[in-house]
Structures are given as structure tokens and as C-alpha cells.
Design an enzyme around this catalytic site. Structure first.
Site, mmCIF file in Angstrom:
data_model
loop_
_atom_site.group_PDB
_atom_site.id
_atom_site.type_symbol
_atom_site.label_atom_id
_atom_site.label_comp_id
_atom_site.label_asym_id
_atom_site.label_seq_id
_atom_site.Cartn_x
_atom_site.Cartn_y
_atom_site.Cartn_z
ATOM 1 N N GLY A 316 1.726 -4.788 5.955
ATOM 2 C CA GLY A 316 0.354 -5.195 6.217
ATOM 3 C C GLY A 316 -0.570 -4.641 5.151
ATOM 4 N N GLU A 317 -1.813 -4.364 5.521
ATOM 5 C CA GLU A 317 -2.849 -3.829 4.638
ATOM 6 C C GLU A 317 -3.356 -4.845 3.612
ATOM 7 O OE1 GLU A 317 -1.703 -0.275 2.609
ATOM 8 O OE2 GLU A 317 -1.166 0.814 4.435
ATOM 9 N N GLY A 318 -2.632 -5.947 3.423
ATOM 10 C CA GLY A 318 -2.907 -6.854 2.317
ATOM 11 C C GLY A 318 -1.940 -6.661 1.174
#
Length: 354
Positions: A316-318
Site C-alpha cells: 500500500g502507501e502508493g
């Protein structure tokens, strides 16, 4: 000041004439037509985006990471303490998390945005906080519809302001302990899938606790009764502030006629919401990587998207969006820097000499 409805109404359609010109140009480059595969299709997609003025190009790049906590954490659906959201948001301001390292490598600026962290404000984090965490979707709605609409509008405006300052490529990311639970609920609602088909381990949830997570998602849907044909209703009832924020980035980028790179499973759920709210958004979304989270395949099938990267990632997080930014730049480089067949007097089989 435009209303949310007015902003969504003004999302431009792709420029099909520019796309046709781009395809013709690509077919005349020094290669057999179609031999660069999806890189060619990506360049054509970019050419059709009005914000890029008819040609594939990348100016400034921005990663927008939406950070928020979730009341559903109380249901035992995550192994990490809730405070990790605030700790990691602070680490992002120092550039030490996964998305920060990958974004720096790609030359993108990371915008860490607090839309609902359950902690004191964090220095260096953009403050768009709606509340200190959203409601527990297992017992009631995540937020009011009004809260969702106000946050969507604020994020759309923030995104469009970045576009005015030269950003032409956006990436979305998120941070929030327990947020794969509302994401799974949203995917379940939008795709009509049972929770068992879309609930995964998230951030390493032990297999022994998966059944509880499935039950929580089913309860959330049964209690809140979200309308699958109303994206804002789904976001407000079984989503979360971070998911609303990502949806806002997609809507904002599309409003400006610019591309936005999806990340993983969380972003797929937000993309489903964005496309339900404004179907025209679909043309501006670029899938980065195939998330290893269980419900990824179902969500992507519903979006009719095939990601460019298969890396078994689920951070996640980008992180996946940042990793795919060079692919977008490669499509632009191919378009602008390759030589042309005609200039080298090459005539491919089936073509006529001019």
C-alpha cells in the site's frame, strides 16, 4: 466556487482525434506496428487526455497519500496497533517509508495528507482532517454523507491546484491500520461478491482471524445497507476517510484531464467508487500493479483493468503507483524520441512505398 456536482459534471471526455493521431504516429515509428505492446496503448491513452494537450507527456509528478484511522480496528481485524498510522505518517515526512523511497527514485513529490488520523496533528503533514478516525462500520456508518462530500470537494480542489502548479501525473496511496476491511466491504458491495471472496490478510493478519474479518465485513454491509449504485453512499457507510480521499484525487485528476496511477487493493476500491460517481473518470485511471491482496482480481475484473506490473506487492502507501511512474515516462519517451520508418526508407510487409 464550484460545487461538487458542478466539478463532476465538467470532467472532459477523452480527445479521440488526438488518440487517432497518436496511434498513426506510433505505427510509423521504427518498429513493427504493435511490437511495443501495452506501452503503445498507454501512449495513446495519454494522448487523449485534454490536460496533456494532445500529446503524451509528463511534467511534475505527485504522490498523494491519504492517512486516516478506522473505528473498525476495534473489531480485531488488524494486527498492528492503531498508533502505527500516526507513526508511519511521521516517517513519511522524513522520507523513510516504502512509498517515499520509490517516489524519490521516480522523481515524484510525496504529499502526506491527514484526513482522519486518531492522534495529535503531525508537523509536515497536510491537514485535511475530518475527525480523529471514522466510525466503526461494523456497528454503523463510517461517516455522514455530508462529511464524505465535503472531503471529496476539498481533495478535488487540492488536486486541481497541484495541476495548476505543473503536476501532470498523479499517484494515489493510503495509510491506515485496518483499512483493508472497509476496502473489502466496498469491493463486495460494488461487485456483488460475498465477503469471503474479497477479504484477505491485509498487513499479515493471521489465518485464524480471517473468518472474523469476513464476518465483520458482512455485518457492516448488513447494518449499513449501502446502495451499490451510489458511490458516495458506499464510501460514507462502509468506507473511510482515506478511501474518500483517494476517490477525490481520481475525480480531481480527471476533472483536470490528467492521468492518475492507481496503487493496490485499497485504490481499486476507491476507483470503483470514483467510476460509480462519475463514469468519465475511467479514462484517466492507469493501473500500476496487481495487488497480492485476495480481492484484487475481482475488483480489477469489475474495473476491466489489467495492471502493468506483477510484483506480489501488498504494502500500500502508493508504493506500486510510484514504481509504475517510469513506465508512463517510458511511453512518452517512445512516442517522442524514436525515429520513423519513413525517414529510414523502411517499408514493412503489407505497406506501400510513398
Amino acid at each position: 466556487m464550484q460545487t461538487l456536482h458542478a466539478l463532476l459534471r465538467d470532467i472532459p471526455a477523452p480527445d479521440t482525434d488526438a488518440m487517432a493521431r497518436a496511434q498513426q504516429h506510433i505505427d510509423g515509428l521504427l518498429k513493427p506496428p504493435g511490437s511495443l505492446g501495452r506501452l503503445e496503448a498507454l501512449a495513446v491513452q495519454l494522448a487523449g487526455m485534454p490536460g496533456l494537450n494532445g500529446t503524451p507527456q509528463v511534467g511534475e509528478k505527485a504522490m498523494l497519500v491519504m492517512c486516516a484511522d478506522h473505528g473498525v480496528w476495534d473489531e480485531g481485524v488488524a494486527v498492528s496497533p492503531k498508533i502505527v498510522t500516526a507513526i508511519q505518517a511521521a516517517n513519511m515526512t522524513r522520507g523513510t517509508t516504502g512509498v517515499c523511497v520509490l517516489a524519490a527514485q521516480a522523481g515524484a513529490k510525496v504529499h502526506v495528507i491527514d484526513v482522519g488520523i486518531d492522534a495529535e496533528p503531525i508537523p509536515g503533514v497536510v491537514n485535511m482532517r475530518v475527525a480523529r478516525g471514522c466510525g466503526n462500520i461494523a456497528v454503523g456508518p463510517a461517516m455522514s454523507r455530508s462529511q464524505a462530500e465535503v472531503l471529496l470537494l476539498e481533495v478535488i480542489r487540492y488536486t486541481c491546484d497541484l495541476a495548476q502548479r505543473g503536476v501532470t501525473l498523479f499517484g494515489v496511496g493510503e495509510l491506515g491500520m485496518a483499512n483493508t476491511t472497509p476496502a473489502a466491504a466496498m469491493v463486495s458491495v460494488f461487485t456483488g461478491s460475498d465477503a469471503k471472496e474479497v477479504v484477505g490478510i491485509g498487513a499479515n493478519l493471521p489465518p485464524s482471524r480471517i473468518d472474523n474479518k469476513v464476518d465483520v465485513v458482512r455485518r457492516a454491509i448488513a447494518i449499513n445497507q449501502p446502495d451499490p449504485h451510489d458511490g458516495i453512499d458506499v464510501l460514507s457507510k462502509v468506507g473511510g476517510f482515506d478511501l474518500v480521499g483517494m476517490t477525490g484525487v481520481m475525480l480531481g485528476a480527471a476533472r483536470c484531464g490528467l492521468p492518475v496511477l492507481l496503487d493496490g487493493f485499497l485504490s481499486y476500491s476507491a476507483a470503483l467508487a470514483a467510476c460509480q460517481i462519475a463514469p468519465a473518470v475511467r479514462s484517466y485511471l492507469i493501473p500500476s500493479h496487481f495487488s497480492a491482496e485476495k480481492g484484487a482480481r475481482i475488483a480489477l475484473a469489475h474495473l476491466a483493468m489489467e495492471p502493468y506490473l506483477h510484483m506480489a506487492m501488498r504494502l500500500g502507501e502508493g508504493s506500486g503507483a510510484a514504481l509504475a511512474m517510469p513506465i508512463v515516462e517510458a511511453a512518452c519517451a517512445m512516442f517522442h524520441n524514436m525515429g520513423e520508418l519513413a525517414a529510414s526508407n523502411i517499408v514493412l510487409p503489407g505497406e506501400k512505398q510513398t
